[in-house]
Design a protein around this motif. Structure first.
Motif, PDB file in Angstrom:
ATOM      1  N   PRO A  28       0.842  -1.198   0.000  1.00 13.60           N
ATOM      2  CA  PRO A  28       0.000   0.000   0.000  1.00 13.60           C
ATOM      3  C   PRO A  28       0.877   1.247   0.000  1.00 13.60           C
ATOM      4  CG  PRO A  28       0.031  -1.009   2.173  1.00 13.60           C
ATOM      5  CD  PRO A  28       0.787  -1.927   1.272  1.00 13.60           C
ATOM      6  N   ALA A  29       0.321   2.349  -0.517  1.00 19.28           N
ATOM      7  CA  ALA A  29       1.065   3.609  -0.508  1.00 19.28           C
ATOM      8  C   ALA A  29       1.352   4.007   0.937  1.00 19.28           C
ATOM      9  CB  ALA A  29       0.238   4.688  -1.194  1.00 19.28           C
ATOM     10  N   GLU A  30       2.419   4.771   1.124  1.00 19.29           N
ATOM     11  CA  GLU A  30       2.791   5.220   2.471  1.00 19.29           C
ATOM     12  C   GLU A  30       1.617   5.973   3.093  1.00 19.29           C
ATOM     13  OE1 GLU A  30       4.970   4.441   5.219  1.00 19.29           O
ATOM     14  OE2 GLU A  30       5.777   3.891   3.264  1.00 19.29           O
ATOM     15  N   GLY A  31       1.280   5.640   4.330  1.00 22.76           N
ATOM     16  CA  GLY A  31       0.152   6.313   4.984  1.00 22.76           C
ATOM     17  C   GLY A  31      -1.111   5.477   4.960  1.00 22.76           C
ATOM     18  N   ALA A  32      -1.259   4.612   3.925  1.00 26.10           N
ATOM     19  CA  ALA A  32      -2.430   3.723   3.889  1.00 26.10           C
ATOM     20  C   ALA A  32      -2.137   2.522   4.790  1.00 26.10           C
ATOM     21  CB  ALA A  32      -2.674   3.265   2.462  1.00 26.10           C
ATOM     22  N   SER A  33      -3.174   1.901   5.362  1.00 27.26           N
ATOM     23  CA  SER A  33      -2.891   0.761   6.233  1.00 27.26           C
ATOM     24  C   SER A  33      -2.879  -0.526   5.413  1.00 27.26           C
ATOM     25  CB  SER A  33      -3.936   0.661   7.348  1.00 27.26           C
ATOM     26  OG  SER A  33      -5.205   0.700   6.777  1.00 27.26           O
ATOM     27  N   PRO A  34      -1.919  -1.475   5.747  1.00 24.50           N
ATOM     28  CA  PRO A  34      -1.850  -2.715   4.990  1.00 24.50           C
ATOM     29  C   PRO A  34      -3.112  -3.543   5.174  1.00 24.50           C
ATOM     30  CG  PRO A  34      -0.298  -2.734   6.837  1.00 24.50           C
ATOM     31  CD  PRO A  34      -0.984  -1.420   6.858  1.00 24.50           C
ATOM     32  N   SER A  35      -3.535  -4.263   4.113  1.00 28.94           N
ATOM     33  CA  SER A  35      -4.768  -5.052   4.246  1.00 28.94           C
ATOM     34  C   SER A  35      -4.477  -6.331   4.999  1.00 28.94           C
ATOM     35  CB  SER A  35      -5.308  -5.392   2.872  1.00 28.94           C
ATOM     36  OG  SER A  35      -4.301  -5.977   2.092  1.00 28.94           O
TER      37      SER A  35
END
Ligand code: UTP
Length: 306
Positions: A299-306
């Motif tokens: 995920p992009a930086e700042g988004a939380s991993p799924s």
């Protein structure tokens, strides 16, 4: 002033008595120097580096909680017999490699009173000759011949030689920092004119940091005996080297431009494992393929991993 030595360095000292607090809780029971980098302890790479550089006699400065290090460099007859019975030549030779690479001796530091104090424990083993110090958690890529170059600089100039890395001004407060002047020996060999341990960023003499390789003149032992505890209440090798410089003893630096990993630092440790594994013939192809997929799915930086 010490003259260029008649004898080159032959012995290596590897201090491994530190507490490894940055890697807790793993290092409660396992010395950080034995944490595996792929399938070998970080320390094995370092002993191999010493042997490759022509230093087959190694002294490890150990301490409490480090008995596993002595076990690692000891023979393991039961394991060897079991592998022999199975005809597992590959694993048997891996086990032999770990013990045959060098003649390893041990001395205990008693109390972790700092790197300078750890080095002082090697005085009787070293005697009156130059010697190398390799930090047990500082990994230099085997393709970069830093220690060999440092030994050559020491053989030419005498005195002591330290390894330097430009870590950027913003990071220098985590390291020993140096003031340097150019020499006529190429841009990567400098004369050290001052040293200070972990200076505030705005007081650092440069962005050049001392990293974990040294080739030291035996005069350092007398200085260490008189060196009072410094930064962090520890007897600092950096302070002893600063005294040598003040006394006019030659101290040179080799500015390293290769690959180096501080395996006592969690992020650097992970980088070392991934990089070295991805370059191996046995693991590399599968790991590289997996890494490529993994990176595209990140995920992009700042988004939380799924
Ligand atoms: P570090 O500062 O990296 O070691 O010392 P540390 O204290 O184990 O690490 P952290 O910061 O708590 O995680 C550099 C080297 O000097 C050795 C360490 O084992 C390491 O190889 N050392 C340090 C000693 O042998 N004795 C000491 O008293 C201090």
């Amino acid at each position: 002033m010490s003259m260029p030595p008649t004898r080159p360095a032959r012995k290596a000292v590897i201090p491994v008595a530190g507490m490894g607090t940055r890697f807790l809780p793993a290092t409660k029971a396992v010395p950080k120097e034995l944490l595996p980098v792929v399938d070998r302890p970080a320390l094995q790479y370092i002993v191999e580096e010493a042997a490759r550089a022509g230093l087959p006699e190694v002294l490890m400065v150990t301490g409490r909680g480090k008995a596993a290090i002595e076990d690692f460099f000891d023979r393991t007859p039961e394991l060897e017999t079991a592998l022999e019975k199975k005809g597992d030549e590959g694993r048997l030779s891996a086990v032999h490699e770990s013990t045959d690479v060098a003649q390893v001796h041990f001395v205990r530091q008693g109390e972790a009173r700092g790197l300078g104090h750890a080095v002082l424990q090697a005085a009787a083993f070293v005697g009156d000759e130059p010697f190398a110090v390799l930090l047990g958690d500082d990994l230099i890529d085997a393709r970069d011949h830093l220690l060999e170059q440092m030994l050559a600089v020491q053989a030419e100039h005498g005195g002591s030689v330290i390894a330097l890395l430009d870590v950027g001004r913003e990071n220098i407060d985590k390291y020993g920092a140096v003031a340097v002047e150019p020499t006529g020996d190429g841009s990567d060999v400098v004369a050290v004119t001052g040293l200070v341990e972990k200076p505030p960023v705005d007081e650092a003499p440069s962005s050049l940091a001392i990293i974990g390789r040294y080739v030291l003149a035996p005069e350092v032992f007398d200085v260490l005996r008189e060196t009072a505890p410094g930064r962090g209440g520890e007897i600092q090798l950096t302070d002893a080297l600063a005294t040598l410089v003040e006394r006019g003893e030659p101290v040179h630096g080799v500015v390293f431009g290769g690959r180096r990993y501080d395996t006592g630092d969690k992020l650097d440790y992970l980088k070392a494992v991934i990089r070295l594994a991805s370059e191996r013939d046995d693991l590399g192809p599968s790991l590289r393929g997996w890494l490529r997929d993994f990176v595209t799915e990140l995920p992009a930086e700042g988004a939380s991993p799924s």
